[in-house]
Design a protein around this motif. Structure first.
Motif, PDB file in Angstrom:
ATOM      1  N   GLY A   1       0.434   9.371   8.115  1.00 41.47           N
ATOM      2  CA  GLY A   1      -0.141   8.980   6.924  1.00 41.47           C
ATOM      3  C   GLY A   1      -0.211   7.527   6.538  1.00 41.47           C
ATOM      4  O   GLY A   1      -1.230   6.813   6.101  1.00 41.47           O
ATOM      5  N   THR A   2       0.957   6.846   6.801  1.00 39.57           N
ATOM      6  CA  THR A   2       1.008   5.350   6.609  1.00 39.57           C
ATOM      7  C   THR A   2      -0.044   4.664   7.498  1.00 39.57           C
ATOM      8  O   THR A   2      -0.584   3.699   7.088  1.00 39.57           O
ATOM      9  CB  THR A   2       2.642   4.837   7.078  1.00 39.57           C
ATOM     10  OG1 THR A   2       3.536   5.587   6.072  1.00 39.57           O
ATOM     11  CG2 THR A   2       2.956   3.287   6.791  1.00 39.57           C
ATOM     12  N   SER A   3      -0.089   4.959   8.601  1.00 38.24           N
ATOM     13  CA  SER A   3      -0.991   4.379   9.632  1.00 38.24           C
ATOM     14  C   SER A   3      -2.489   4.534   8.877  1.00 38.24           C
ATOM     15  O   SER A   3      -2.956   3.655   9.122  1.00 38.24           O
ATOM     16  CB  SER A   3      -0.975   4.982  10.987  1.00 38.24           C
ATOM     17  OG  SER A   3       0.428   4.725  11.548  1.00 38.24           O
ATOM     18  N   ALA A   4      -2.739   5.704   8.513  1.00 37.45           N
ATOM     19  CA  ALA A   4      -4.166   6.075   8.125  1.00 37.45           C
ATOM     20  C   ALA A   4      -4.277   4.864   6.839  1.00 37.45           C
ATOM     21  O   ALA A   4      -5.400   4.460   6.580  1.00 37.45           O
ATOM     22  CB  ALA A   4      -4.210   7.338   7.498  1.00 37.45           C
TER      23      ALA A   4
ATOM     24  N   LEU B   1      -7.428   3.478  -4.037  1.00 33.15           N
ATOM     25  CA  LEU B   1      -6.053   4.175  -3.592  1.00 33.15           C
ATOM     26  C   LEU B   1      -5.204   4.990  -4.492  1.00 33.15           C
ATOM     27  O   LEU B   1      -4.802   6.108  -4.224  1.00 33.15           O
ATOM     28  CB  LEU B   1      -4.908   2.761  -3.460  1.00 33.15           C
ATOM     29  CG  LEU B   1      -3.529   3.388  -3.018  1.00 33.15           C
ATOM     30  CD1 LEU B   1      -3.559   3.897  -1.495  1.00 33.15           C
ATOM     31  CD2 LEU B   1      -2.857   1.858  -2.813  1.00 33.15           C
ATOM     32  N   ARG B   2      -5.478   4.695  -5.923  1.00 32.88           N
ATOM     33  CA  ARG B   2      -5.036   5.687  -6.972  1.00 32.88           C
ATOM     34  C   ARG B   2      -5.994   7.065  -6.799  1.00 32.88           C
ATOM     35  O   ARG B   2      -5.180   8.190  -6.793  1.00 32.88           O
ATOM     36  CB  ARG B   2      -5.155   5.101  -8.210  1.00 32.88           C
ATOM     37  CG  ARG B   2      -4.587   6.048  -9.604  1.00 32.88           C
ATOM     38  CD  ARG B   2      -5.191   5.327 -11.009  1.00 32.88           C
ATOM     39  NE  ARG B   2      -6.528   5.321 -10.827  1.00 32.88           N
ATOM     40  CZ  ARG B   2      -7.267   4.564 -11.638  1.00 32.88           C
ATOM     41  NH1 ARG B   2      -6.533   3.629 -12.488  1.00 32.88           N
ATOM     42  NH2 ARG B   2      -8.613   4.692 -11.631  1.00 32.88           N
ATOM     43  N   ASN B   3      -7.043   6.922  -6.757  1.00 33.89           N
ATOM     44  CA  ASN B   3      -7.945   8.248  -6.610  1.00 33.89           C
ATOM     45  C   ASN B   3      -7.352   9.051  -5.307  1.00 33.89           C
ATOM     46  O   ASN B   3      -7.438  10.171  -5.292  1.00 33.89           O
ATOM     47  CB  ASN B   3      -9.453   7.825  -6.563  1.00 33.89           C
ATOM     48  CG  ASN B   3      -9.964   7.407  -7.880  1.00 33.89           C
ATOM     49  OD1 ASN B   3      -9.212   7.611  -8.758  1.00 33.89           O
ATOM     50  ND2 ASN B   3     -11.091   6.652  -7.762  1.00 33.89           N
ATOM     51  N   LEU B   4      -7.214   8.236  -3.977  1.00 36.94           N
ATOM     52  CA  LEU B   4      -6.680   9.006  -2.936  1.00 36.94           C
ATOM     53  C   LEU B   4      -5.337   9.637  -3.027  1.00 36.94           C
ATOM     54  O   LEU B   4      -5.272  10.827  -2.724  1.00 36.94           O
ATOM     55  CB  LEU B   4      -6.618   7.978  -1.742  1.00 36.94           C
ATOM     56  CG  LEU B   4      -5.994   8.541  -0.605  1.00 36.94           C
ATOM     57  CD1 LEU B   4      -7.007   9.529   0.059  1.00 36.94           C
ATOM     58  CD2 LEU B   4      -5.762   7.563   0.667  1.00 36.94           C
TER      59      LEU B   4
ATOM     60  N   ASP C   1      -5.933  10.969   6.842  1.00 35.39           N
ATOM     61  CA  ASP C   1      -7.332  10.516   7.554  1.00 35.39           C
ATOM     62  C   ASP C   1      -8.485  11.309   7.058  1.00 35.39           C
ATOM     63  O   ASP C   1      -9.607  10.894   6.771  1.00 35.39           O
ATOM     64  CB  ASP C   1      -6.926  10.526   9.061  1.00 35.39           C
ATOM     65  CG  ASP C   1      -6.640  11.888   9.745  1.00 35.39           C
ATOM     66  OD1 ASP C   1      -6.026  12.717   8.807  1.00 35.39           O
ATOM     67  OD2 ASP C   1      -6.653  12.065  10.756  1.00 35.39           O
ATOM     68  N   ALA C   2      -8.025  12.768   7.029  1.00 36.09           N
ATOM     69  CA  ALA C   2      -9.351  13.785   6.431  1.00 36.09           C
ATOM     70  C   ALA C   2      -9.425  13.495   5.168  1.00 36.09           C
ATOM     71  O   ALA C   2     -10.682  13.596   4.633  1.00 36.09           O
ATOM     72  CB  ALA C   2      -8.848  15.126   6.764  1.00 36.09           C
TER      73      ALA C   2
ATOM     74  N   ILE D   1       0.739  -1.154  -0.009  1.00 30.56           N
ATOM     75  CA  ILE D   1       0.034  -0.024  -0.020  1.00 30.56           C
ATOM     76  C   ILE D   1       0.970   1.127  -0.210  1.00 30.56           C
ATOM     77  O   ILE D   1       0.672   2.318  -0.811  1.00 30.56           O
ATOM     78  CB  ILE D   1      -0.929  -0.014   1.331  1.00 30.56           C
ATOM     79  CG1 ILE D   1      -1.895  -1.130   1.040  1.00 30.56           C
ATOM     80  CG2 ILE D   1      -1.770   1.374   1.379  1.00 30.56           C
ATOM     81  CD1 ILE D   1      -2.915  -1.253   2.244  1.00 30.56           C
ATOM     82  N   PRO D   2       1.812   1.452   1.078  1.00 31.63           N
ATOM     83  CA  PRO D   2       2.909   2.696   0.706  1.00 31.63           C
ATOM     84  C   PRO D   2       3.442   2.705  -0.325  1.00 31.63           C
ATOM     85  O   PRO D   2       3.483   3.773  -1.153  1.00 31.63           O
ATOM     86  CB  PRO D   2       3.606   2.638   1.990  1.00 31.63           C
ATOM     87  CG  PRO D   2       2.875   1.560   2.904  1.00 31.63           C
ATOM     88  CD  PRO D   2       2.232   0.558   2.146  1.00 31.63           C
ATOM     89  N   LEU D   3       3.872   1.728  -1.058  1.00 32.79           N
ATOM     90  CA  LEU D   3       4.630   1.754  -2.329  1.00 32.79           C
ATOM     91  C   LEU D   3       3.602   2.150  -3.482  1.00 32.79           C
ATOM     92  O   LEU D   3       4.092   3.015  -4.210  1.00 32.79           O
ATOM     93  CB  LEU D   3       5.358   0.393  -2.431  1.00 32.79           C
ATOM     94  CG  LEU D   3       5.992   0.291  -3.910  1.00 32.79           C
ATOM     95  CD1 LEU D   3       7.136   1.104  -3.926  1.00 32.79           C
ATOM     96  CD2 LEU D   3       6.382  -1.323  -4.170  1.00 32.79           C
TER      97      LEU D   3
END
Length: 460
Positions: free
Chosen positions: A353-356, A369-372, A388-389, A327-329
């Motif tokens: 950010g990684t935790s969220a 994920l791409r859209n985020l 998170d927001a 996910i982070p990558l």
């Protein structure tokens, strides 16, 4: 909080008692102090990508702390250096901060302050090294030809291996995966890595083409074949000759048309509507579904003979929840792509950010994920880059951002997402957003977006 166990800290001072005291304090806090009486000796022992921080006195014989700082900055500007100053050396400390020191301690100092400063420095170093590794992996992934299957988990590595193997074999393929897992990208990767890579790749969403025209879209028609058929039309299968046809959402294909598709797959020929002679085809068919086709066939919703004909080679596409480490990558990859397209920059992920990202369940998988990541680049500044927001869609930090600016940021994000989803196809973006073509072009110019940048999507 990052676990300090066994994290090395170089402690450099020509005074033995300070090295011993600082070392004991750090050791009790769980760090691994490595004492040196000379800066030159510490530099000689400093490895590349050192995972800890450096604590050094400024005033030492030979190379002093300022010279050490400059040398460390030349080698690795992201390595935190904490300098220890004597009473009255505040001007020197200010100069050190200007030259890139992480922080400074004034003698005498409390052990708790040393530990807290080291803790923050180690956390910063960890993030720097993680982002450095992510960037290196992305550069390596992006050097590969064709679409990239970004990831390092066993699941995605197995998939990449299967894609490479299948691409070299002339066989039809069935892709199975949830919505948003990247089935279209896998199909394109198989095509572009195959000997057919220089020929057409024709993608058809069986669920998006109206049933009344899907037969003509796939097989083509002759002039006069039906009312409104004013000219001969070459169908998608014929257009793909020499290349690959990607049938997405194959489960949506009408049952009556599945009979004709079965014949195409078996005989490798097609008859245009209104024609009597078949046209030979040299194509590979890649189909994709998000449902269990065998169960659908048993329930009478899908032809059983077509299912078995498609099911020569089936590739399962793992959902994002089965490749959490990626996910982070993936997020960084999509953020880099979005930043390059928009000309904007966004800060790398921090611990929050990684935790969220890792706490989210990702029902929309890689597409979500791409859209985020695109929202992070385009809208992140209005949210103080709080993932998170952005995930919640709740803006708690935009009271100082004027409403027109927020509207423009949101509009740009929606257009960019639609361009990505439809691979830069203007007519589809116009239909999706409900905009006239001229209005869309005006907005593309306004926001500096280019449709051609989205026509070779590398997501997933």
């Amino acid at each position: 909080m990052h676990d300090p166990v066994d994290t090395p800290v170089l402690v450099i001072d020509d005074e033995p008692h300070l090295r011993i005291t600082a070392g004991q304090t750090l050791e009790l806090a769980g760090y691994r102090p490595e004492p040196f009486d000379r800066a030159e000796r510490a530099l000689a022992a400093l490895p590349t990508d050192f995972p800890g921080v450096i604590v050094s006195d400024i005033r030492m014989p030979g190379m002093d702390g300022m010279a050490l700082l400059r040398e460390v900055r030349n080698r690795d500007p992201d390595l935190p250096v904490i300098l220890i100053t004597g009473h009255g050396d505040i001007s020197t400390a200010v100069e050190a901060m200007r030259e890139g020191a992480w922080d400074f301690l004034e003698k005498p100092f409390a052990g708790e302050r040393l530990v807290e400063m080291v803790r923050r420095g180690v956390e910063k170093r960890r993030l720097s090294l993680e982002n450095r590794q992510l960037k290196a992996e992305l550069e390596a992934q992006q050097a590969a030809p064709g679409p990239r299957l970004v990831g390092r988990t066993a699941a995605i590595q197995r998939l990449a291996s299967m894609v490479q193997r299948i691409s070299q074999v002339e066989t039809d393929v069935l892709l199975f995966g949830e919505t948003g897992t990247g089935k279209d990208l896998v199909a394109r990767a198989i095509h572009e890595r195959s000997p057919r890579g220089g020929h057409p790749f024709v993608a058809i969403n069986c669920g998006a083409v109206p049933e009344s025209i899907i037969e003509s879209e796939l097989f083509g028609h002759e002039k006069g074949a039906f009312t409104g058929a004013l000219d001969r039309r070459i169908g998608k299968f014929e257009h793909a000759d020499g290349g690959s046809v990607f049938l997405d959402e194959i489960e949506s294909m009408p049952l009556a048309l599945q009979v004709k598709l079965l014949r195409v797959l078996q005989e490798r020929c097609v008859e245009r509507l209104g024609a009597n002679e078949p046209v030979g085809l040299d194509i590979r068919v890649i189909a994709a579904t998000k449902i269990d086709l065998k169960a659908a066939a048993e329930a009478g919703r899908f032809r059983e003979d077509l299912y078995y004909r498609l099911n020569v080679v089936t590739l399962p596409i793992p959902p994002l929840r089965e490749r959490l480490e990626d996910i982070p990558l993936l997020f960084q990859h999509f953020a880099v792509v979005a930043a390059n397209r928009s000309g904007l920059e966004a800060p790398p992920l921090d611990t929050g950010g990684t935790s969220a990202l890792m706490a989210h369940d990702w029902p929309g998988n890689v597409r979500e994920l791409r859209n985020l990541a695109e929202r992070y680049v385009l809208l992140g500044s209005a949210f103080d880059y709080r993932l998170d927001a952005l995930l919640e869609g709740v803006d708690t930090d935009t009271t100082d951002v004027a409403l027109p600016q927020q509207v423009e940021l949101f509009e740009k994000s929606l257009i960019a997402q639609s361009l990505a989803s439809h691979h830069g196809r203007i007519s589809e973006v116009c239909e999706h957003l409900g905009l006239p073509r001229k209005t869309l072009y005006d907005k593309l110019r306004k926001y500096g977006l280019k449709a051609e940048d989205y026509r070779h999507n590398t997501a997933s």
